[in-house]
Design a protein around this motif. Structure first.
Motif, mmCIF file in Angstrom:
data_model
loop_
_atom_site.group_PDB
_atom_site.id
_atom_site.type_symbol
_atom_site.label_atom_id
_atom_site.label_comp_id
_atom_site.label_asym_id
_atom_site.label_seq_id
_atom_site.Cartn_x
_atom_site.Cartn_y
_atom_site.Cartn_z
ATOM 1 N N HIS A 1 0.835 -1.205 0.000
ATOM 2 C CA HIS A 1 0.000 0.000 0.000
ATOM 3 C C HIS A 1 0.870 1.257 0.000
ATOM 4 C CE1 HIS A 1 -3.465 2.554 0.845
ATOM 5 N NE2 HIS A 1 -2.744 3.144 1.788
ATOM 6 N N SER A 2 1.950 1.236 0.771
ATOM 7 C CA SER A 2 2.828 2.399 0.853
ATOM 8 C C SER A 2 3.574 2.651 -0.449
ATOM 9 C CB SER A 2 3.822 2.198 1.999
ATOM 10 O OG SER A 2 4.544 3.371 2.263
ATOM 11 N N LEU A 3 3.766 1.586 -1.243
ATOM 12 C CA LEU A 3 4.494 1.703 -2.514
ATOM 13 C C LEU A 3 3.629 2.205 -3.664
ATOM 14 C CD1 LEU A 3 6.850 -1.394 -3.020
ATOM 15 C CD2 LEU A 3 7.484 1.008 -3.011
ATOM 16 N N GLN A 4 2.332 2.219 -3.478
ATOM 17 C CA GLN A 4 1.421 2.550 -4.578
ATOM 18 C C GLN A 4 1.806 3.867 -5.236
ATOM 19 O OE1 GLN A 4 -2.562 2.464 -3.018
ATOM 20 N NE2 GLN A 4 -2.833 0.295 -3.442
ATOM 21 N N ASN A 5 1.815 3.836 -6.566
ATOM 22 C CA ASN A 5 2.068 5.019 -7.401
ATOM 23 C C ASN A 5 3.494 5.562 -7.289
ATOM 24 O OD1 ASN A 5 -0.708 5.016 -8.208
ATOM 25 N ND2 ASN A 5 -1.217 6.079 -6.294
ATOM 26 N N SER A 6 4.409 4.814 -6.657
ATOM 27 C CA SER A 6 5.786 5.294 -6.528
ATOM 28 C C SER A 6 6.634 4.930 -7.746
ATOM 29 C CB SER A 6 6.435 4.701 -5.272
ATOM 30 O OG SER A 6 6.652 3.304 -5.432
ATOM 31 N N GLY A 7 6.231 3.877 -8.465
ATOM 32 C CA GLY A 7 7.028 3.387 -9.581
ATOM 33 C C GLY A 7 8.137 2.442 -9.164
ATOM 34 N N PHE A 8 8.268 2.194 -7.860
ATOM 35 C CA PHE A 8 9.300 1.302 -7.353
ATOM 36 C C PHE A 8 8.711 -0.068 -7.040
ATOM 37 C CE2 PHE A 8 10.889 5.529 -5.516
ATOM 38 C CZ PHE A 8 11.673 5.795 -6.625
ATOM 39 N N THR A 9 9.594 -1.050 -6.814
ATOM 40 C CA THR A 9 9.154 -2.400 -6.474
ATOM 41 C C THR A 9 9.821 -2.838 -5.170
ATOM 42 O OG1 THR A 9 10.933 -3.364 -7.815
ATOM 43 C CG2 THR A 9 8.786 -3.077 -8.875
ATOM 44 N N VAL A 10 9.187 -3.776 -4.485
ATOM 45 C CA VAL A 10 9.777 -4.314 -3.261
ATOM 46 C C VAL A 10 10.417 -5.664 -3.575
ATOM 47 C CG1 VAL A 10 7.582 -5.324 -2.518
ATOM 48 C CG2 VAL A 10 9.380 -4.918 -0.839
ATOM 49 N N CYS A 11 11.601 -5.880 -3.061
ATOM 50 C CA CYS A 11 12.331 -7.122 -3.304
ATOM 51 C C CYS A 11 11.667 -8.263 -2.535
ATOM 52 C CB CYS A 11 13.771 -6.959 -2.856
ATOM 53 S SG CYS A 11 14.766 -8.450 -3.006
#
Length: 267
Positions: free
Chosen positions: A172-182
């Motif tokens: 949820h915190s990553l939404q719309n950031s363009g980044f990915t979580v490993c």
């Protein structure tokens, strides 16, 4: 020095086998973990001051090693499964487990310092990503989002909360950031052992079953990647790098679940 208590693997490199059981800590161990956690945090803050252009990660490692030893603690990574240094230093496209070396940091680099200390029979583990000099806007955002993801996950922790909430909060915190979580590395239980149950998944659906309980201690340490999630381990068998040369940020805290919520032991 002989006077410093050492973890069981300091000479052989082999930690005791871990179990799948998640333990809860008594008050004496919790107090010891608070002390170890605060020392780890203080060492990390000193490391931050060393992240300057022209400084080698070898120098950072040697300096922090001396600080840890002078405090009467043992640098937990040293000889853990053969790791050759006292801290992990991961620069730019290195996700984690970077081995300090003679490379000098440059203006615009981002560097993650992962610090763990062993003191009074327990470990304290923390990590943060620091910016060297003038970092481009994308790099600044990568660092900011990485720290935000960690704190969002922490704020969702507490007694009776399923472990599955952690990857959900990070997503949820990553939404719309363009980044990915490993998805390749996890947080972990910690105490008299460096790594144990529970396994804290940051991405995906294969999560630790069950719920958090008061007295549990574990780390959350999401690695946020600038581009794709592909990675490989280099021939040193430790250094993890992105396949597309994208950078990453990594923030970590050791947590205690309390009867009322969560305490950050390395905060």
């Amino acid at each position: 020095p002989p006077s410093i208590a050492k973890p069981e693997y300091w000479k052989t490199g082999e930690p005791r086998p871990s179990t799948d059981a998640i333990d809860t800590k008594d008050e004496a161990m919790i107090e010891a973990m608070r002390y170890a956690g605060q020392l780890a945090r203080a060492v990390l803050e000193h490391g931050k001051s060393l992240c300057q252009a022209g400084v080698t990660t070898d120098h950072i490692d040697a300096t922090l090693h001396d600080i840890i030893v002078e405090a009467g603690a043992y640098p937990s990574p040293l000889n853990y499964r053969g790791f050759p240094k006292s801290i992990c230093s991961s620069v730019n496209n290195v996700l984690c487990h970077g081995i300090p070396d003679s490379r000098a940091l440059k203006d615009g680099d981002i560097v993650s310092l992962d610090i763990t200390v062993f003191m009074n029979g327990v470990h304290g583990d923390t990590c943060a990503t620091f910016m060297v000099g003038s970092v481009d806007e994308q790099g600044q955002q990568l660092v900011e989002v990485g720290e935000r993801c960690l704190w969002t996950a922490i704020q969702n922790c507490g007694p009776g909360v399923p472990f599955s909430v952690i990857p959900q909060a990070i997503r949820h915190s990553l939404q719309n950031s363009g980044f990915t979580v490993c998805s390749h590395f996890t947080g972990h239980g910690i105490g008299h052992y460096f790594h144990g149950a529970p396994s804290i998944v940051h991405a995906g659906s294969s999560v630790q079953p069950g719920k958090m309980q008061a007295g549990m201690t574990f780390t959350i340490e999401p690695i946020i990647m600038e581009k794709g999630s592909g990675m490989k381990i280099l021939s040193d068998k430790w250094t993890a790098v992105s396949l597309d040369n994208g950078r990453s940020s990594n923030f970590e805290h050791t947590l205690l679940i309390t009867k009322d919520g969560v305490e950050v032991l390395t905060g």
